[in-house]
Design an enzyme around this catalytic site. Structure first.
Site, PDB file in Angstrom:
ATOM      1  N   VAL A 103      -3.129 -14.431 -19.711  1.00  0.00           N
ATOM      2  CA  VAL A 103      -1.749 -14.811 -19.402  1.00  0.00           C
ATOM      3  C   VAL A 103      -1.167 -15.515 -20.621  1.00  0.00           C
ATOM      4  CG1 VAL A 103      -0.250 -16.141 -17.875  1.00  0.00           C
ATOM      5  CG2 VAL A 103      -2.327 -15.080 -16.966  1.00  0.00           C
TER       6      VAL A 103
ATOM      7  N   SER B 175      11.119  -6.641 -14.935  1.00  0.00           N
ATOM      8  CA  SER B 175      11.964  -5.496 -15.313  1.00  0.00           C
ATOM      9  C   SER B 175      11.151  -4.271 -15.708  1.00  0.00           C
ATOM     10  CB  SER B 175      12.898  -5.894 -16.465  1.00  0.00           C
ATOM     11  OG  SER B 175      12.159  -6.304 -17.605  1.00  0.00           O
ATOM     12  N   SER B 176       9.861  -4.270 -15.447  1.00  0.00           N
ATOM     13  CA  SER B 176       9.005  -3.133 -15.791  1.00  0.00           C
ATOM     14  C   SER B 176       9.536  -1.844 -15.174  1.00  0.00           C
ATOM     15  CB  SER B 176       7.579  -3.370 -15.295  1.00  0.00           C
ATOM     16  OG  SER B 176       6.793  -2.196 -15.420  1.00  0.00           O
TER      17      SER B 176
ATOM     18  N   TYR C 263      15.365   8.528 -27.037  1.00  0.00           N
ATOM     19  CA  TYR C 263      15.466   7.962 -25.690  1.00  0.00           C
ATOM     20  C   TYR C 263      16.261   8.963 -24.862  1.00  0.00           C
ATOM     21  CZ  TYR C 263      16.051   3.989 -22.397  1.00  0.00           C
ATOM     22  OH  TYR C 263      16.024   3.138 -21.321  1.00  0.00           O
TER      23      TYR C 263
ATOM     24  N   PHE D 106       3.665 -12.059 -14.279  1.00  0.00           N
ATOM     25  CA  PHE D 106       5.013 -11.579 -13.985  1.00  0.00           C
ATOM     26  C   PHE D 106       6.014 -12.378 -14.802  1.00  0.00           C
ATOM     27  CE2 PHE D 106       8.910 -11.114 -11.544  1.00  0.00           C
ATOM     28  CZ  PHE D 106       8.818  -9.884 -10.908  1.00  0.00           C
TER      29      PHE D 106
ATOM     30  N   GLU E 297      -0.284  -6.244 -21.642  1.00  0.00           N
ATOM     31  CA  GLU E 297       0.322  -6.052 -20.324  1.00  0.00           C
ATOM     32  C   GLU E 297      -0.382  -6.824 -19.207  1.00  0.00           C
ATOM     33  OE1 GLU E 297       1.516  -2.027 -19.420  1.00  0.00           O
ATOM     34  OE2 GLU E 297       1.511  -1.476 -21.537  1.00  0.00           O
TER      35      GLU E 297
ATOM     36  N   ARG F 237      22.845   2.992 -12.586  1.00  0.00           N
ATOM     37  CA  ARG F 237      21.691   3.738 -12.086  1.00  0.00           C
ATOM     38  C   ARG F 237      21.414   3.407 -10.628  1.00  0.00           C
ATOM     39  NH1 ARG F 237      16.290   2.169 -12.951  1.00  0.00           N
ATOM     40  NH2 ARG F 237      17.154   0.161 -12.290  1.00  0.00           N
TER      41      ARG F 237
END
Length: 535
Positions: free
Chosen positions: A260, A127-128, A453, A123, A255, A392
């Site tokens: 790590v 912000s994923s 985007y 982690f 990911e 948002r």
């Protein structure tokens, strides 16, 4: 400042007052209807289950079972995450949040979890937006989220080679503050800059400040150090190498599934002092796209080259225009850049563009978004860009679906992809919300293609907004995949993009990646379900 457990950023920076009223007025003008606010629940009301695992005494000081800590690490920051948090829907939470202080702690935590079969989710800033840090880890006796925020130092600076050895847990602002006394910068400013980390950027192959040339974090990596259950992978620090497949490329974009990332040597540059910028209005969208392609293929390599379509320009820049607005910016640490800007504007004029008055001069020490200027309209968009995640969240509280998805494609396929994605989004919105608006902007451009985007704004129903968004997301993801685009340009794969990623990647590569996973993580505890099927 107080970090929000349920939403983006800091509690003190949430949208309110006049900003909130103006935002809701713009939305109701597009989608008339009553907007009811829904307060986020308190932590005590969530009813989180008790942790299923207990750390050994040697690791207890690193681990937290605090409910607020666990709740804050349960989801990322996608629209569906925010809505579930607002509704108190935390079905999957980590049992513990571990914060290693150094690489030895990382190794010890991985050893313990590997022995016990406990899933580990690396982690960074959390912000994923693709389910990359969500502990959906069925079949494991527990889940530990490994938060690297304590590993946040610049350990060495090599001014001669212009590089620095940096720990992976450092957040963007703290990284730049440590580099500033050396007159250097990483100059990597994703929208999440303030709330994301170097390790997160590396693990997800993040896109940053540059719209051309150095678009991804990959371009700035000199070497990496990664702790895996099978041992430490430390690549040699080199400007380049042809010695077989790159070990760094194996872990970039992995990911958290293979190891790590604990530190990396990153390429730096002098802080920019020269800047020139402008905005260009177009009456026709196809002409705006053609002008953007001409600039991308010109070799001018602007730092900023972002095309906003008419809807994006209106909603987020307050500009009414027929075709779109192109935001251009050039910067340098050692030479004037006005000539480059003027050549780019000449290309725009060739396609019917109408430039604003160009601006330039000595730059301040670069901060995220500073390159976007060139007129009040674009300054408005830049400010809105940095506020978009907060806005948002405010819309989510009022049951408005406001979310984005991104891709990349070649120039020859853009028109087909744009049409397919736009039609799929509109049709899906008609099916589940009745109406909605689709916007598009280019975040990055390459000589051979853009990175479109898309934004979606639609009226949701409280209690159904997640299912409504999932329907829209599935429709546009199908359109992207079948039109030849990538399922993600810089948002990563996570768990949410897995079905389309599985179809995009070649079969032999999938087999090789699975073999690497088995070799590096034999117990299958690292971020199960991301990139590959969970064991």
């Amino acid at each position: 400042m107080t970090r929000s457990w349920w939403g983006w950023g800091n509690v003190e920076d949430a949208v309110g007052g006049a900003e909130l009223r103006a935002l809701l007025d713009r939305v109701t003008a597009l989608m008339p209807g009553e907007l009811t606010d829904h307060e986020p629940p308190g932590i005590a009301s969530l009813g989180l289950s008790a942790p299923r695992v207990t750390p050994p005494g040697s690791l207890a000081a690193l681990c937290s079972a605090d409910p607020a800590d666990r709740a804050a690490h349960a989801h990322g920051k996608a629209f569906r995450d925010i809505v579930r948090n607002l509704q108190g829907d935390l079905r999957h939470v980590p049992d513990l949040v571990a914060r290693p202080r150094d690489e030895r702690d990382v190794t010890d935590l991985l050893d313990w979890c590997g022995r016990e079969g406990i899933a580990v989710i690396p982690f960074g800033g959390g912000s994923s937006v693709v389910g990359g840090v969500e502990p959906r880890c069925e079949g494991h006796p527990g889940v530990v989220t490994m938060d690297l925020e304590r590993m946040d130092r610049v350990l060495e600076v090599d001014g001669t080679s212009r590089a620095a050895r940096i720990q992976a847990g450092v957040f963007g602002p703290h990284l730049e503050n440590q580099l500033r006394p050396h007159g250097l910068t990483l100059r990597h400013f994703p929208q999440s800059f303030e709330f994301s980390t170097l390790g997160g950027w590396l693990a997800t192959r993040a896109g940053g400040h540059y719209a051309t040339l150095y678009t991804h974090i990959d371009d700035l990596v000199e070497s990496m150090r990664v702790v895996t259950p099978a041992g430490v992978s430390a690549s040699r620090r080199l400007p380049g190498s042809g010695a077989g497949p790159s070990p760094d490329r194996l872990f970039l974009g992995s990911e958290g599934t293979l190891g790590v990332i604990t530190e990396a040597w990153m390429r730096l540059q002098e802080r920019p002092r020269r800047r020139a910028r402008a905005s260009v209005r177009f009456g026709d969208y196809a002409a705006a796209v053609a002008a953007t392609r001409a600039i991308a293929q010109s070799g001018l390599n602007p730092a900023n080259c972002r095309l906003l379509d008419a809807a994006e320009a209106l909603i987020n820049a307050g500009v009414s225009v027929g075709g779109g607005v192109l935001v251009l910016g050039f910067e340098s640490a050692d030479h004037p850049v006005h000539h480059s800007l003027e050549r780019a504007l000449e290309l725009c004029r060739d396609h019917g563009g109408e430039p604003s008055a160009a601006t330039g001069g000595d730059a301040r020490a670069g901060e995220p978004g500073e390159d976007a200027g060139g007129g009040s309209a674009v300054d408005t968009w830049r400010s809105s860009f940095l506020r978009m995640p907060y806005q948002r969240d405010a819309l989510a509280r009022h049951s408005v679906i406001a979310e984005t998805f991104e891709t990349a494609c070649t120039w020859d396929t853009f028109e087909t992809l744009h049409r397919a994605v736009t039609e799929a989004a509109r049709q899906a919105m008609r099916e589940v919300t009745g109406t909605g608006v689709v916007t598009c902007r280019f975040t990055h451009v390459y000589p051979d293609g853009p990175a479109p985007y898309f934004g979606v704004y639609a009226p949701g129903r409280w209690g159904s907004a997640v299912a409504q968004w999932d329907h829209i997301k599935a429709a546009v993801s199908e359109a992207i995949e079948t039109s030849g685009g990538t399922i993600t340009h810089h948002h990563a794969v996570g768990r949410d993009h897995r079905p389309w990623y599985d179809r995009q990647r070649p079969g032999p590569f999938a087999a090789a990646l699975s073999a690497a996973k088995t070799a590096l993580d034999p117990a299958g505890v690292l971020n199960p379900g991301v990139l590959l099927p969970a064991p």
